[in-house]
Scaffold this active site. Structure first.
Site, PDB file in Angstrom:
ATOM      1  N   ARG A   1      65.397   6.811  33.958  1.00 17.91           N
ATOM      2  CA  ARG A   1      64.951   8.439  33.727  1.00 17.91           C
ATOM      3  C   ARG A   1      64.250   8.949  32.925  1.00 17.91           C
ATOM      4  NH1 ARG A   1      65.440  12.305  31.180  1.00 17.91           N
ATOM      5  NH2 ARG A   1      67.554  13.752  31.685  1.00 17.91           N
TER       6      ARG A   1
ATOM      7  N   LYS B   1      62.849  10.843  19.928  1.00 19.66           N
ATOM      8  CA  LYS B   1      63.955  11.351  19.561  1.00 19.66           C
ATOM      9  C   LYS B   1      65.132  11.491  18.243  1.00 19.66           C
ATOM     10  CE  LYS B   1      64.951  13.283  23.411  1.00 19.66           C
ATOM     11  NZ  LYS B   1      65.362  14.463  24.476  1.00 19.66           N
TER      12      LYS B   1
ATOM     13  N   ASN C   1      61.154  17.742  32.815  1.00 18.83           N
ATOM     14  CA  ASN C   1      59.539  18.121  31.767  1.00 18.83           C
ATOM     15  C   ASN C   1      59.316  16.197  32.391  1.00 18.83           C
ATOM     16  OD1 ASN C   1      60.000  19.392  29.752  1.00 18.83           O
ATOM     17  ND2 ASN C   1      62.197  18.030  28.913  1.00 18.83           N
TER      18      ASN C   1
ATOM     19  N   ASP D   1      72.911  13.041  25.468  1.00 18.01           N
ATOM     20  CA  ASP D   1      71.826  14.092  25.305  1.00 18.01           C
ATOM     21  C   ASP D   1      72.001  15.007  26.494  1.00 18.01           C
ATOM     22  OD1 ASP D   1      70.090  15.553  23.795  1.00 18.01           O
ATOM     23  OD2 ASP D   1      68.717  14.064  24.180  1.00 18.01           O
ATOM     24  N   ASP D   2      70.907  14.480  27.653  1.00 15.49           N
ATOM     25  CA  ASP D   2      70.674  14.898  28.896  1.00 15.49           C
ATOM     26  C   ASP D   2      71.477  16.022  28.837  1.00 15.49           C
ATOM     27  OD1 ASP D   2      67.891  13.792  29.050  1.00 15.49           O
ATOM     28  OD2 ASP D   2      69.426  11.669  29.131  1.00 15.49           O
TER      29      ASP D   2
ATOM     30  N   GLU E   1      70.383   8.216  26.309  1.00 15.55           N
ATOM     31  CA  GLU E   1      69.062   9.049  26.195  1.00 15.55           C
ATOM     32  C   GLU E   1      69.086   8.182  27.676  1.00 15.55           C
ATOM     33  OE1 GLU E   1      68.266  11.938  24.042  1.00 15.55           O
ATOM     34  OE2 GLU E   1      67.493  12.166  25.801  1.00 15.55           O
ATOM     35  N   ASP E   2      68.058   9.484  28.139  1.00 18.80           N
ATOM     36  CA  ASP E   2      67.378   9.140  29.735  1.00 18.80           C
ATOM     37  C   ASP E   2      68.504   7.474  29.902  1.00 18.80           C
ATOM     38  OD1 ASP E   2      65.938  11.398  28.711  1.00 18.80           O
ATOM     39  OD2 ASP E   2      64.274  10.689  29.024  1.00 18.80           O
TER      40      ASP E   2
ATOM     41  N   TYR F   1      56.284  14.668  21.018  1.00 15.72           N
ATOM     42  CA  TYR F   1      57.270  14.493  21.866  1.00 15.72           C
ATOM     43  C   TYR F   1      57.100  14.704  23.555  1.00 15.72           C
ATOM     44  CZ  TYR F   1      62.324  16.604  22.524  1.00 15.72           C
ATOM     45  OH  TYR F   1      63.333  16.457  23.565  1.00 15.72           O
TER      46      TYR F   1
END
Ligand SMILES: NC(=O)C1=CN([C@@H]2O[C@H](COP(=O)(O)OP(=O)(O)OC[C@H]3O[C@@H](n4cnc5c(N)ncnc54)[C@H](O)[C@@H]3O)[C@@H](O)[C@H]2O)C=CC1
Ligand SMILES: CC(=O)C(=O)O
Ligand SMILES: [Mg+2]
Length: 621
Positions: free
Chosen positions: A197, A215, A451, A310-311, A287-288, A144
């Site tokens: 992203r 994930k 991150n 999730d973000d 995600e992202d 991760y």
């Protein structure tokens, strides 16, 4: 004897391995040749890939889901036809775990450690997940953030065996057929990205695949969701990253991103195809995705599918949990803080909105709560008076105040007690910013959530050093322990990995069909309640990572209760013991016996099975 293959028969052969299963099915169905029709039927029901021409005992070693290496017993080796294919030694899973740890420790480079773990997952799935689940603190930074970020950046170099599905914009019109190529029939959760992203690293296109894969590893390792129920997907619509377009190693579509109507139709088709293939309760985790799509697509689909971003929502939940735990140190209620966000994108708006909900629960009106939240983005403070105004996605947090482009000046003027970084700008919390936070309040809360590590707004050491050791700090990626004036601090990781695995378990185990905002507030409260006085005394506002599996189950139970209260589930009657119900869903990390129940088989010889046309099919090869 059967003329066609009954499903019940196929199901009961699931546990015994492909060659024996095939022999058994054929012994019951003499009219059948082991044709591809049979293969497809068997495969549909059991999820095993089986082809008569290649089914051999050795597949028990080659299939990572079945492989136990030297842990196969003598009986299993004989029954499955793999005797002699392994060295004589018998090992326990515990002995194998020791070897894995020694092997990984031999690598100095984290990317090599990552590659070792990828290879282990491809070779022996149970060993991989048990290793990860029992050594979370040690290996989370590898599978991760931060190492997964590096793996994504080098994906063209390290790409070996495919994992998950790549669906490109050129597949528009055929997405359902592509989903059918995935060999597992019982998928319950899909994590997918379009790669625009990836962490704070920007547009990595198809190289972003490392993220859904990572994930979903946490779905299993941290919440016990079975790996065959998880499917990682990359939606490849191109990339606007010029470096990748020129990268000879790039593995994605070498074209600029498709946007607008065509992109929207593609995502629409994808969402529909997923539920058509796997059922309407399939959990679809965004995600992202980049800012222009993330919030917009969440709004579009949240009441139509079982989906969350999730973000936005997972991050909101983990940050609010940290703020709730911090109350025990600062002695300030959430509604007594002033919040300043650096970054006004998906993560910032998610956190800000959930914090507002938590302040409303403390008694403020929504307007009063929002007044306490300030945001600063790439164009400066979100002031209604600034040139271009406040962007639509953060409109509710715009303030009628003097525009300000200097962040340090903002921190001095607004005097926040909580500073939250979701900007992707490494080092943006400068010495002056941190010193000003120490002046603003006795116990400033400082979250550097971006991150990977290189993008964190400040390091843990800097945060303590420049606030006289008085801050309450958390970061999205892990930092080593900090020594300040002889006291050791071990700040926690404010990362959505504390939230999404537990939420997913709760949703899957109750066949929840929609995911409400309330579930994320519930998850935040549950997580905050797990923080002990010992945690707080070392500067940690999250429970230790060693406890995260227990925390995930607790979150799942509370999320399930919320889902029942809100009438969002499909499993009735409500289980009398939700804890027991949840635990019955969990993956078994230990090896299971692979001996067929009825071994030795009465219907076929121990050497081979002869079908009606006189052809021999070996039981043991
Ligand atoms: N710790 C965690 O669990 C999570 C951390 N993140 C991290 O948060 C970061 C942001 O993610 P998103 O909000 O999804 O991205 P985003 O792209 O939606 O938002 C980024 C925001 O930062 C602002 N920004 C960019 N450069 C800036 C500058 N020089 N000064 C001030 N503001 C600037 C942008 O204007 C935008 O408002 C990423 O690094 C991501 O890895 C995201 C989700 C979860
Ligand atoms: C943690 C996470 O989801 C992110 O940085 O995007
Ligand atoms: Mg993310």
């Amino acid at each position: 004897m059967f003329s066609t293959v009954p499903r019940s028969l196929l199901c009961c052969t699931n546990a015994i391995g492909p060659n024996r299963a095939l022999a058994y099915v054929l012994s019951k169905c003499p009219a059948l040749e082991p044709t591809s029709v049979l293969c497809r039927e068997y495969h549909e029901v059991t999820g095993n890939i089986i082809c008569p021409n290649v089914v051999r005992g050795i597949d028990h070693l080659r299939d990572p889901r079945l492989n136990k290496g030297l842990a196969f017993t003598l009986e299993e080796r004989q029954a499955l036809g793999i005797h002699g294919l392994l060295a004589a030694k018998f090992k326990t899973q515990e002995e194998q775990l020791d070897i894995c740890r020694i092997s990984i420790d031999r690598y100095e480079d984290n990317l090599n450690k990552y590659l070792y773990l990828v290879e282990l997952q491809d070779r022996n799935e149970k060993l991989f997940f048990r290793l990860l689940a029992e050594n979370i603190e040690k290996y989370l930074p590898i599978v991760y953030t931060p190492t997964v970020g590096l793996a994504c950046q080098r994906f063209g170099l390290i790409y070996r065996r495919p994992r998950g599905l790549f669906i490109t914009i050129n597949d528009k019109g055929h997405i359902f057929n592509i989903l059918k190529n995935w060999p597992e029939p019982d998928v319950r959760a899909i994590v997918f990205t379009d790669g625009e992203r990836i962490l704070g690293l920007g547009d990595l296109g198809a190289y972003g695949m490392g993220i859904p894969v990572g994930k979903l590893s946490l779905y299993t390792a941290l919440a016990g969701i079975k790996p065959h129920q998880c499917l990682p997907i990359t939606l490849d619509v191109g990339t606007d990253n010029q470096d990748l377009l020129e990268d000879p190693l790039y593995i994605g579509l070498r074209q600029r991103r498709v946007r607008g109507k065509e992109y929207d139709e593609f995502i629409d088709e994808f969402m529909e195809a997923c539920v058509q293939r796997y059922g309407q309760n399939t959990l679809l985790q965004f995600e992202d995705f980049a800012l222009p799509n993330a919030g917009r697509l969440l709004k579009k689909y949240r009441n139509k599918y079982c989906t969350f971003n999730d973000d936005i929502q997972g991050t909101a939940s983990v940050a609010v949990a940290g703020l709730m735990a911090a109350v025990r140190v600062t002695k300030r209620k959430l509604s007594e803080n002033i919040y300043l966000f650096l970054g006004a994108g998906s993560a910032a708006n998610g956190i800000a909105n959930l914090t507002v909900s938590a302040m409303v629960a403390e008694g403020l009106s929504e307007r009063q709560a929002r007044e306490r939240v300030y945001m600063f983005d790439v164009d400066g403070l979100l002031s209604t008076r600034r040139e271009g105004g406040v962007p639509e996605h953060a409109k509710v947090f715009g303030k009628d105040i003097e525009p300000e482009k200097d962040f340090e000046a903002c921190v001095a003027k607004i005097k926040p007690s909580c500073l939250i970084g979701c900007s992707t700008v490494g080092g943006a919390f400068t010495t002056n910013v941190l010193k000003q936070m120490a002046k603003n309040t006795e116990r400033p809360v400082i979250f550097a959530l971006s991150n990977p590590t290189s993008k964190a707004e400040c390091t843990a050491q800097d945060a303590y050093d420049h606030t006289e050791g008085r801050c309450i700090f958390a970061s999205g990626s892990p930092f080593p322990p900090v020594n300040f004036n002889g006291k050791e601090f071990r700040p926690g990781q404010g990362n959505n990995s504390y939230i999404f695995p537990g939420v997913a378990l709760g949703v899957i185990a109750t066949a929840t069909h929609h995911i409400s905002e309330n579930m994320f507030l519930t998850a935040a409260r549950t997580l905050a309640n797990y923080v002990s006085e010992d945690d707080l005394s070392i500067g940690r506002i999250y429970p230790s990572l060693a406890e995260v599996k227990e925390v995930s189950v607790a979150i799942a139970i509370e999320v399930a209760k919320t889902a029942y209260d809100e009438g969002l589930v499909s499993i009735y009657p409500t289980p009398t013991d939700l804890s027991q119900h949840m635990r019955s869903y969990l993956y078994n990390f230990c090896y299971e016996c692979q001996l067929p129940d009825m071994f030795p088989w009465p219907e076929c010889s121990k050497v081979s099975y002869k079908n009606a046309k006189g052809r021999h099919f070996p039981c043991h090869i």
